[in-house]
Design a protein around this motif. Structure first.
Motif, PDB file in Angstrom:
ATOM      1  N   GLU A   1       0.891  -1.298  -0.143  1.00 41.52           N
ATOM      2  CA  GLU A   1      -0.023  -0.015  -0.087  1.00 41.52           C
ATOM      3  C   GLU A   1       0.996   1.162   0.050  1.00 41.52           C
ATOM      4  O   GLU A   1       0.387   2.342  -0.611  1.00 41.52           O
ATOM      5  N   SER A   2       1.919   1.171   0.667  1.00 39.94           N
ATOM      6  CA  SER A   2       2.756   2.512   0.615  1.00 39.94           C
ATOM      7  C   SER A   2       4.021   2.512  -0.047  1.00 39.94           C
ATOM      8  O   SER A   2       4.843   3.241   0.032  1.00 39.94           O
ATOM      9  N   PHE A   3       4.005   1.347  -0.909  1.00 38.72           N
ATOM     10  CA  PHE A   3       5.432   1.269  -1.889  1.00 38.72           C
ATOM     11  C   PHE A   3       5.376   2.154  -3.097  1.00 38.72           C
ATOM     12  O   PHE A   3       4.421   2.595  -3.677  1.00 38.72           O
ATOM     13  N   ASP A   4       6.398   2.711  -3.276  1.00 41.59           N
ATOM     14  CA  ASP A   4       6.566   3.560  -4.408  1.00 41.59           C
ATOM     15  C   ASP A   4       6.928   2.898  -5.646  1.00 41.59           C
ATOM     16  O   ASP A   4       8.058   2.360  -6.033  1.00 41.59           O
ATOM     17  N   ASP A   5       5.810   2.740  -6.739  1.00 46.53           N
ATOM     18  CA  ASP A   5       6.347   1.886  -7.801  1.00 46.53           C
ATOM     19  C   ASP A   5       7.196   2.455  -8.877  1.00 46.53           C
ATOM     20  O   ASP A   5       7.945   1.966  -9.512  1.00 46.53           O
ATOM     21  N   VAL A   6       7.417   3.877  -8.549  1.00 51.77           N
ATOM     22  CA  VAL A   6       8.505   4.647  -9.460  1.00 51.77           C
ATOM     23  C   VAL A   6       9.977   4.332  -9.131  1.00 51.77           C
ATOM     24  O   VAL A   6      10.729   4.164  -9.590  1.00 51.77           O
ATOM     25  N   ALA A   7      10.014   4.984  -7.721  1.00 53.92           N
ATOM     26  CA  ALA A   7      11.428   4.970  -7.199  1.00 53.92           C
ATOM     27  C   ALA A   7      11.821   3.894  -6.296  1.00 53.92           C
ATOM     28  O   ALA A   7      13.025   3.884  -5.497  1.00 53.92           O
TER      29      ALA A   7
ATOM     30  N   ALA B   1      17.144   0.823  -6.933  1.00 53.14           N
ATOM     31  CA  ALA B   1      17.172   2.200  -7.157  1.00 53.14           C
ATOM     32  C   ALA B   1      18.057   2.841  -5.942  1.00 53.14           C
ATOM     33  O   ALA B   1      18.684   3.967  -6.341  1.00 53.14           O
ATOM     34  N   MET B   2      18.233   2.320  -4.883  1.00 52.75           N
ATOM     35  CA  MET B   2      19.246   2.843  -3.844  1.00 52.75           C
ATOM     36  C   MET B   2      20.589   2.689  -4.556  1.00 52.75           C
ATOM     37  O   MET B   2      21.360   3.587  -4.348  1.00 52.75           O
ATOM     38  N   ALA B   3      20.790   1.628  -5.118  1.00 55.02           N
ATOM     39  CA  ALA B   3      22.342   1.180  -5.422  1.00 55.02           C
ATOM     40  C   ALA B   3      22.730   2.405  -6.643  1.00 55.02           C
ATOM     41  O   ALA B   3      23.691   2.799  -6.631  1.00 55.02           O
ATOM     42  N   ARG B   4      21.626   2.702  -7.546  1.00 49.88           N
ATOM     43  CA  ARG B   4      21.871   3.792  -8.497  1.00 49.88           C
ATOM     44  C   ARG B   4      21.949   5.071  -8.171  1.00 49.88           C
ATOM     45  O   ARG B   4      22.043   6.009  -8.813  1.00 49.88           O
TER      46      ARG B   4
ATOM     47  N   SER C   1      12.308  11.642  -2.488  1.00 48.35           N
ATOM     48  CA  SER C   1      11.698  10.431  -2.515  1.00 48.35           C
ATOM     49  C   SER C   1      12.359   9.719  -3.525  1.00 48.35           C
ATOM     50  O   SER C   1      12.161   8.423  -3.713  1.00 48.35           O
ATOM     51  N   GLY C   2      13.439  10.212  -4.322  1.00 47.83           N
ATOM     52  CA  GLY C   2      13.884   9.550  -5.406  1.00 47.83           C
ATOM     53  C   GLY C   2      15.497   8.896  -5.146  1.00 47.83           C
ATOM     54  O   GLY C   2      16.198   8.580  -6.124  1.00 47.83           O
ATOM     55  N   TRP C   3      15.727   9.084  -4.103  1.00 49.02           N
ATOM     56  CA  TRP C   3      17.020   8.723  -3.504  1.00 49.02           C
ATOM     57  C   TRP C   3      18.242   9.268  -4.245  1.00 49.02           C
ATOM     58  O   TRP C   3      19.630   9.044  -4.344  1.00 49.02           O
ATOM     59  N   VAL C   4      18.051  10.644  -4.615  1.00 52.48           N
ATOM     60  CA  VAL C   4      18.926  11.500  -5.382  1.00 52.48           C
ATOM     61  C   VAL C   4      20.085  12.300  -4.284  1.00 52.48           C
ATOM     62  O   VAL C   4      21.295  12.188  -4.366  1.00 52.48           O
ATOM     63  N   VAL C   5      19.366  13.097  -3.434  1.00 52.06           N
ATOM     64  CA  VAL C   5      20.183  13.767  -2.569  1.00 52.06           C
ATOM     65  C   VAL C   5      20.205  13.226  -1.214  1.00 52.06           C
ATOM     66  O   VAL C   5      19.089  13.224  -0.610  1.00 52.06           O
ATOM     67  N   PRO C   6      21.446  12.752  -0.565  1.00 52.77           N
ATOM     68  CA  PRO C   6      21.246  12.161   0.746  1.00 52.77           C
ATOM     69  C   PRO C   6      21.553  13.042   1.885  1.00 52.77           C
ATOM     70  O   PRO C   6      21.996  14.340   1.559  1.00 52.77           O
ATOM     71  N   HIS C   7      21.200  12.748   3.037  1.00 54.96           N
ATOM     72  CA  HIS C   7      21.735  13.403   4.137  1.00 54.96           C
ATOM     73  C   HIS C   7      23.103  12.765   4.579  1.00 54.96           C
ATOM     74  O   HIS C   7      23.039  11.491   4.584  1.00 54.96           O
ATOM     75  N   PHE C   8      24.256  13.451   4.130  1.00 50.30           N
ATOM     76  CA  PHE C   8      25.682  12.594   4.016  1.00 50.30           C
ATOM     77  C   PHE C   8      26.260  11.784   4.948  1.00 50.30           C
ATOM     78  O   PHE C   8      27.378  11.428   4.683  1.00 50.30           O
TER      79      PHE C   8
ATOM     80  N   ARG D   1      22.342   4.114 -15.088  1.00 50.20           N
ATOM     81  CA  ARG D   1      22.602   2.663 -15.770  1.00 50.20           C
ATOM     82  C   ARG D   1      24.086   2.571 -15.858  1.00 50.20           C
ATOM     83  O   ARG D   1      24.987   3.329 -15.553  1.00 50.20           O
ATOM     84  N   ASP D   2      24.153   1.044 -16.157  1.00 52.65           N
ATOM     85  CA  ASP D   2      25.276   0.484 -16.244  1.00 52.65           C
ATOM     86  C   ASP D   2      26.277   1.187 -17.480  1.00 52.65           C
ATOM     87  O   ASP D   2      25.646   1.462 -18.601  1.00 52.65           O
TER      88      ASP D   2
END
Length: 652
Positions: free
Chosen positions: A182-188, A221-224, A242-249, A353-354
């Protein structure tokens, strides 16, 4: 210098030169508050916390603010990683009063330690006004303050029982999967929106349940994404988007230990080259950046360097061209999506992407990493925490044997040796050490449980029984000293320092809850030894999972993973033969490769009686043998890798 000068905590030492007259947590601070008839100002944080540094620079290093604090309060600085029990009870109060929490945590309390006003980060002007108002109320309306503190304590102590159901069955676990969907993000990938934290324990449950879509999409998604360090390996604490782009470092040992284990298990389940690469890069980062001279693993790297969050990790297109030249610089900017995703035109590196040219990629990555090594590095919190090192031992041992990297197994053994010597005192476990010197703080439930889990895994990889015996000692202490009498466990032992509330929380946070970590270790130890005491205690501790599964599965991931293992048996494999015989090693590795929930493996020699799973089981003729069992009921022994693979497939 204030009273923090002799602390073992790097976080406390960061504040040792503040003009604030800090006290460490302890009776001396409470006695001083009673003597002066002033409130306690309790400030809780940890060394890698960005906003803790901000508040320190703004307020605790400011002479005028410090003068007000010193005049009207007894100031107590707490490292939440050294004293998770203190953090837990005051965080409960903070969340109850403000409906939110976080660090730094700022608590005003009576000299008895009863909180009456709580918050988190305060900018300096707001903090100065708050100090004045608290002093005014304390001196002008003391009775209302005392009543407020007493009411808070009474309310919190009335709400400390947790509902329990039956041990989770197959239907309960299916409902948990549905709740997660129900709370899964299908995109990211991941669950919910921003900020997003790596859902390590939930991913372990999904992998054990054969749910490849949610687990695989999230892990990839996390790995990329930018949350993963594409140059040096290892994961940041969380993603602010929400897209795993910018971390709290900030980079924490516990996150990376848990994720190393999950990516290793994903590889077993078919995650392929990406899973293997990320697992090995994360393990390499742990050894390179967190391993201490004594063999343990440090707690964290800061988010900041040179006072700027993320400065060590981010790049501009111009910086790429300076290091790589124009052609490779442009290529790298496109590959890593360096388009200004962070601040001031900088970007966190991603790898969506690889690369089509892996040789060029390897060269570019190596040159960028070498250039980054010349930057000012983030600070390191080099205290060794028993709980998190237990997580690291389990992950490194399993990754080492499965990826045929004996250096990782050796690192796990080194950490176990440090914990077994420096952290054990008269049979009890101490939570922290630094520079080979043990701290004074007693271990809490997750220290005992996660270390036991790590030692059980280490025994399963090495066959060294002293690790399993020490795990049994720790688990006996869990049952004897932490039980709440109703199937659950308190977070502190029965002889621990008495706070205004004895902390207890079965839900997962950044790491498995102590209760579910204990359940997992008890289940595995019971499966190896055949002792009903441990199996029954594990089953009882999972009662809260049934209550959380349907509506709050995200907060019971490790309990769900343990419940899945319990439902599956768990499968037990005894491998009997000379450790010098390559046929024994082949059977042993094949057993560990099995993608089976909660698998336990007992390697040993003929005639060995500990653990009991080995008793009465020997080679077949002169050939090493493997026995696949459930509840000590075993199928016929096999002597070849192919036959063992077939038995494990049939047993699963």
């Amino acid at each position: 210098m204030n009273r923090l000068n002799d602390a073992t905590s790097p976080y406390l030492l960061q504040h040792a030169a503040n003009p604030v007259d800090w006290h460490p947590w302890g009776e001396e601070a409470f006695a001083e508050a009673r003597r002066r008839d002033v409130p306690l100002l309790i400030s809780v944080g940890y060394s890698a916390c960005h906003w803790c540094h901000v508040m320190a620079h703004e307020s605790f290093e400011d002479a005028e603010t410090a003068a007000v604090m010193n005049e009207h309060f007894v100031n107590v600085k707490v490292d939440r990683e050294e004293r998770p029990d203190v953090d837990a009870v005051y965080m409960t109060a903070t969340q109850a009063m403000t409906q939110q929490g976080g660090w730094p945590m700022t608590v005003f309390a009576t000299p008895e330690g009863h909180p009456f006003y709580c918050g988190t980060y305060f900018p300096r002007p707001h903090f100065r006004r708050l100090l004045a108002e608290i002093h005014r109320v304390w001196t002008g309306d003391r009775e209302s303050v005392l009543r407020q503190g007493a009411k808070v304590v009474e309310a919190l102590n009335q709400g400390t029982t947790f509902p329990r159901g039956a041990t989770p069955g197959a239907e309960t676990l299916e409902r948990a999967v549905a709740n997660l969907r129900e709370s899964f993000d299908d995109v990211a990938g991941g669950f919910g929106g921003a900020p997003k934290f790596p859902p390590s324990m939930v991913l372990e449950f999904l992998l054990r349940s054969g749910e490849r879509e949610m687990s695989g999409k999230t892990l990839e998604a996390m790995a990329r994404g930018g949350i993963y360090d594409q140059l040096g390996g290892g994961f940041a604490r969380y993603s602010v988007d929400s897209g795993w782009v910018v971390p709290h470092f900030e980079k924490m040992l516990y996150d990376n230990a848990l994720l190393l284990r999950v990516y290793t298990h994903w590889w077993k389940a078919g995650g392929g080259d990406l899973a293997r690469r990320v697992a090995l890069e994360t393990a390499g980062w742990m050894l390179r950046e967190l391993r201490t001279p004594e063999g343990g693993f440090a707690s964290a790297l800061d988010a900041d360097s040179e006072g700027v969050e993320g400065k060590f990790y981010v790049w501009t297109p111009e910086e790429l061209r300076e290091v790589l030249g124009d052609d490779d610089g442009r290529w790298a900017a496109g590959l890593f999506e360096v388009t200004g995703t962070f601040e001031h035109g900088t970007s966190v590196l991603q790898l969506p992407r690889d690369p089509e040219d892996p040789v060029r990629y390897a060269g570019v990555r190596g040159r960028l990493l070498a250039a980054r090594e010349l930057r000012v590095r983030p600070g390191r919190d080099d205290k060794v925490v028993a709980s998190w090192n237990g997580l690291a031992i389990a992950a490194l041992a399993e990754a080492g044997v499965l990826f045929e990297r004996p250096d990782l197994v050796e690192a796990a053994v080194g950490a176990a040796e440090l914990l077994a010597t420096t952290h054990m005192a008269d049979g009890w476990l101490l939570r922290t050490s630094r520079d080979g010197r043990a701290g004074a703080n007693a271990g809490v439930l997750d220290d005992y449980a996660n270390l036991a889990e790590g030692l059980i895994s280490l025994y399963g990889v090495t066959g060294t029984t002293k690790w399993l015996r020490l795990a049994g000692t720790l688990l006996d202490a869990v049952l004897d000293r932490f039980s709440d009498g109703s199937g659950g466990f308190y977070d502190t032992a029965d002889d621990a320092e008495r706070l205004f509330q004895r902390p207890q929380d079965p839900t997962d946070n950044a790491t498995p809850s102590g209760q579910y970590a204990a359940a997992g270790a008890l289940l595995s130890y019971g499966a190896l030894t055949g002792a009903a005491r441990y199996r029954e205690a594990a089953s009882a501790a999972l009662g809260t999972v049934s209550v959380l599964a349907e509506g709050h599965a995200r907060f019971a991931g490790w309990g769900l993973a343990v419940a899945r293992a319990a439902l599956d048996g768990p499968v037990e494999v005894a491998v009997v033969g000379s450790p010098a015989d390559p046929r024994t090693a082949a059977l042993h590795r094949e057993a560990l490769l099995a993608d089976v929930p909660g698998l336990v493996v007992a390697p040993g020699e003929a005639g060995q009686t500990f653990p009991a799973l080995l008793e009465g089981r020997g080679p077949i003729g002169d050939a090493p043998a493997a026995y696949v069992c459930r509840g000590f009921t075993c199928r016929l022994p096999v002597t070849t890798v192919d036959a063992l693979r077939a038995e494990l497939a049939a047993g699963a």
